[in-house]
Every structure is written in structure tokens, then in C-alpha cells.
Write a protein that holds these residues in place. Structure first.
Motif, PDB file in Angstrom:
ATOM      1  N   CYS A 188      17.371   6.409  -6.944  1.00  0.00           N
ATOM      2  CA  CYS A 188      16.615   5.252  -6.417  1.00  0.00           C
ATOM      3  C   CYS A 188      15.825   5.756  -5.274  1.00  0.00           C
ATOM      4  O   CYS A 188      16.124   6.668  -4.464  1.00  0.00           O
ATOM      5  N   PHE A 189      14.459   5.195  -4.917  1.00  0.00           N
ATOM      6  CA  PHE A 189      13.774   5.249  -3.829  1.00  0.00           C
ATOM      7  C   PHE A 189      13.499   4.330  -2.994  1.00  0.00           C
ATOM      8  O   PHE A 189      13.383   3.167  -3.521  1.00  0.00           O
ATOM      9  N   GLU A 190      13.471   4.328  -1.850  1.00  0.00           N
ATOM     10  CA  GLU A 190      13.115   3.345  -0.700  1.00  0.00           C
ATOM     11  C   GLU A 190      12.045   3.791   0.480  1.00  0.00           C
ATOM     12  O   GLU A 190      12.478   4.842   0.581  1.00  0.00           O
ATOM     13  N   PHE A 191      11.182   2.975   0.441  1.00  0.00           N
ATOM     14  CA  PHE A 191      10.338   3.083   1.715  1.00  0.00           C
ATOM     15  C   PHE A 191      10.545   2.524   2.695  1.00  0.00           C
ATOM     16  O   PHE A 191      10.583   1.312   2.692  1.00  0.00           O
ATOM     17  N   ASP A 192      10.609   3.045   3.936  1.00  0.00           N
ATOM     18  CA  ASP A 192      10.910   2.345   5.281  1.00  0.00           C
ATOM     19  C   ASP A 192       9.569   2.249   6.116  1.00  0.00           C
ATOM     20  O   ASP A 192       9.399   3.008   6.659  1.00  0.00           O
TER      21      ASP A 192
ATOM     22  N   PHE B 237       0.886  -1.252   0.021  1.00  0.00           N
ATOM     23  CA  PHE B 237       0.109  -0.030  -0.246  1.00  0.00           C
ATOM     24  C   PHE B 237       0.913   1.004   0.114  1.00  0.00           C
ATOM     25  O   PHE B 237       0.686   2.186  -0.763  1.00  0.00           O
ATOM     26  N   ALA B 238       1.914   1.169   0.780  1.00  0.00           N
ATOM     27  CA  ALA B 238       2.984   2.435   0.963  1.00  0.00           C
ATOM     28  C   ALA B 238       3.425   2.756  -0.505  1.00  0.00           C
ATOM     29  O   ALA B 238       3.569   3.931  -0.981  1.00  0.00           O
TER      30      ALA B 238
ATOM     31  N   ALA C 208      11.705   7.445   2.438  1.00  0.00           N
ATOM     32  CA  ALA C 208      10.555   7.896   3.088  1.00  0.00           C
ATOM     33  C   ALA C 208       9.878   7.080   4.074  1.00  0.00           C
ATOM     34  O   ALA C 208      10.161   5.779   3.980  1.00  0.00           O
ATOM     35  N   VAL C 209       9.499   7.594   5.079  1.00  0.00           N
ATOM     36  CA  VAL C 209       8.728   6.723   5.996  1.00  0.00           C
ATOM     37  C   VAL C 209       7.069   7.147   6.070  1.00  0.00           C
ATOM     38  O   VAL C 209       6.731   8.128   5.308  1.00  0.00           O
ATOM     39  N   TRP C 210       6.197   6.507   6.854  1.00  0.00           N
ATOM     40  CA  TRP C 210       4.834   6.732   6.746  1.00  0.00           C
ATOM     41  C   TRP C 210       4.455   8.304   6.902  1.00  0.00           C
ATOM     42  O   TRP C 210       3.663   8.652   6.511  1.00  0.00           O
ATOM     43  N   ALA C 211       5.271   8.858   8.087  1.00  0.00           N
ATOM     44  CA  ALA C 211       4.894  10.328   8.367  1.00  0.00           C
ATOM     45  C   ALA C 211       5.131  11.041   7.175  1.00  0.00           C
ATOM     46  O   ALA C 211       4.476  12.265   7.058  1.00  0.00           O
TER      47      ALA C 211
END
Length: 333
Positions: free
Chosen positions: A227-231, A183-184, A270-273
Motif C-alpha cells: 500500500c502507498f501513502e502520500f504525506d 494533485f499529489a 512519499a512526500v513532495w520532495a
């Protein structure tokens, strides 16, 4: 966990008062005459998806209609925000009637080809479910649901090209991808699209100049060297190696990022916040892209990796009904 339906269709179930007294704090009231025994093994965890599925099943034992909207999306295994799952169960039928607590009824015509059976319940098809969601959720949520539907074989081109929400559907067709793994990730892509950023490639494997695998990133713009990473909160627990602690996984991730930086990639995270502040999220990526434009192209090579299929939750054990059980599972009481 076990569900108890104190209806005439289940004469062996104790009366509601007796059931509540026996279970005490382990008893959750789902709907009229329906209770959930939450006593479970240590490895079981009641999720919001589980609870909404149980409430949906309980509602369908006493009401006519077709499960629709967020309730149908949950049974299809489409990811949803927690606040959606905490809401009422949604049914669609030709007449409204009296919904009662915990139930919302939508009065709308529905054709036979828009209905299928899941867990013994009549549920709107993937196409109709996505169309109903367009009325109820934000675009990024609809994108996440469509991404998951694509992994189950749905073609977004089946969404209407004209009429109500046609612009939203056109946007979904342009940006939906079956390669999205969460989802993120879908939410991030929606924000990127909203900022006018080029569409990234998803699940990209990166190699050094000698052809050695360095790591896989969630998203990448190879032509830009970014490049992009979601934590996410559980990222470092879901992918633990045997004998590895979360701290070990964090250290491994830092080493992987260092290797990417050494190859010349600009890594943005990026993170959820961050998702709650679209302007800050978008500005950061813009800035990283501008910084990357001043640097040489990354060394090494890349290719699209194998995307992991999103595994929708199976409610068969919880509901006591197989996913492909015919309708009706139980008569309406």
C-alpha cells in the motif's frame, strides 16, 4: 477581501491613486484599473487560485476573448501548480491584438460548443480546456486536471483519438480516475505509470482478520500486499478530529501504520520532495514490491472505500458574481 474596478462601468469606485493611497499595503494591482483590497477577516486566506481568478476577472473587463488554458482550468476548479497560477491570464480569440502586461492572447479558432459561462465570463469548456492544457503543461499536470474534471462529470473518452497530442490523450484515457483526491495523488500515479508499475487501486479500506476497520490508504496493490501513502504538508491538519492537535494526528497515523505492518502489508510512503526525483521515487516502490513478493500475503481483507470528491474553490464571494451568472457580467471598458 474586495475587488475595485476603476472603469467607466463602475463610477462609484474612487480613482486609482485615491484607492491606492487609502488601502496602502493592502492594495494589490491586478490589471489596468483593477485593484484588490486584501483587508479580510482572520479566517480568510488569499490563495494563488483566488488571485489568478481575480486577475482573470479584471482582464475580462477590458478585453474581448474567451478565458482559456490555465486561466480556464482555474475557474473550472482543476488543480494546478503554483507556477502556472503566477503566470499571465490566458485568452483565446481569432485575432491576436496587443496583449499588454499580465495577459497572454492565443490566436485560435474556437466554436460555440467549446464555450460556457462561469462567473459572468466566457470560458472554454472542460474538453477544450484540457486540450489547451496539453499544449502548456506536463503530462502529470494534465492527468491531475483530468482527474478533477472526471469528478465533475467529464468523460476522458471525449478527448480526440487522432491528431495532435493523440498519444498523450490515449495515455490520459488509460490512467485518469475520478477516485483521485489530490494533485499529489495524480502526480504519484503518473510516476508509477512511467515506471511501468501496475495501476494501483485508489482509496482502499483495509480490515483485520476479525473484520475490524484498520484504515484507508491512498493506493494499494492488494495482490502484491503493498500500500502507498502520500504525506502532504497539510495532511495532519486537514483531518484533525475534535480536540486533536497535529501531534496527536501524527501519533494516530503511526499507530495506523503499525497496524498495517502487523497485518503483513508493506507500506511505502512519499512526500513532495520525492516527486522531484522520479528515479528515486520509482526505485523505492520497485524495491518495496520486490520485498513484498518474498512475504506471505497480508491477513485480513480489503475493499474500495468511498472516494472524497475534490471540492473546487468557489470564487463567487471574491468576485461578487455567482458561478452561474450569464455573460456578460460587466461591459468591456
Amino acid at each position: 477581501m474586495q475587488m475595485h474596478l476603476t472603469t467607466s462601468a463602475h463610477p462609484g469606485t474612487p480613482p486609482a491613486r485615491e484607492l491606492q493611497a487609502t488601502l496602502g499595503t493592502h492594495c494589490i494591482r491586478l490589471y489596468r484599473g483593477a485593484y484588490l483590497d486584501t483587508r479580510c477577516a482572520e479566517n480568510e486566506r488569499l490563495t494563488f487560485e483566488d488571485l489568478h481568478a481575480c486577475r482573470t476577472f479584471a482582464v475580462m473587463q477590458r478585453n474581448a476573448g474567451v478565458v482559456s488554458g490555465v486561466s480556464a482550468a482555474n475557474l473550472h476548479g482543476f488543480p494546478l501548480l503554483r507556477k502556472r497560477l503566477e503566470g499571465d491570464v490566458v485568452l483565446t480569440r481569432k485575432y491576436r491584438g496587443t496583449p499588454g502586461a499580465g495577459l497572454r492572447i492565443r490566436r485560435s479558432p474556437i466554436s460555440d460548443d467549446e464555450i460556457e459561462t462561469r462567473y459572468g465570463m466566457r470560458v472554454t469548456s472542460a474538453r477544450r480546456t484540457l486540450m489547451d492544457l496539453a499544449e502548456q503543461v506536463d503530462a502529470y499536470e494534465l492527468l491531475a486536471a483530468t482527474d478533477a474534471a472526471m469528478q465533475q462529470g467529464f468523460n476522458p473518452e471525449l478527448l480526440p483519438a487522432t491528431g495532435r497530442h493523440c498519444r498523450t490523450y490515449a495515455w490520459i484515457k488509460e490512467h485518469a480516475s475520478g477516485r483521485s483526491e489530490s494533485f499529489a495523488e495524480s502526480w504519484c500515479r503518473a510516476l508509477m505509470a512511467g515506471a511501468g508499475l501496475p495501476q494501483p487501486l485508489l482509496q482502499v479500506d483495509i480490515f483485520d482478520a476479525a473484520g475490524r476497520f484498520v484504515g484507508r490508504v491512498d493506493k494499494a496493490w492488494p495482490e502484491l500486499g503493498v500500500c502507498f501513502e502520500f504525506d502532504g504538508a497539510v495532511k495532519y491538519q486537514q483531518h484533525l478530529r475534535p480536540g486533536e492537535s497535529p501531534a496527536d494526528a501524527v501519533m494516530r497515523e503511526k499507530q495506523r501504520e503499525r497496524a498495517l505492518l502487523d497485518l503483513g502489508w508493506v507500506v511505502t510512503r512519499a512526500v513532495w520532495a520525492d516527486l522531484q526525483d522520479a528515479w528515486r521515487f520509482q526505485s523505492r516502490i520497485h524495491a518495496d514490491m520486490q520485498r513484498a513478493a518474498l512475504l506471505p500475503s497480508p491477513r485480513g481483507d480489503w475493499k474500495l472505500g468511498v472516494a472524497q470528491r475534490f471540492q473546487p474553490r468557489d470564487f463567487s464571494t471574491l468576485l461578487g458574481v455567482a458561478a452561474d451568472s450569464p455573460y456578460p457580467a460587466l461591459g468591456i471598458a
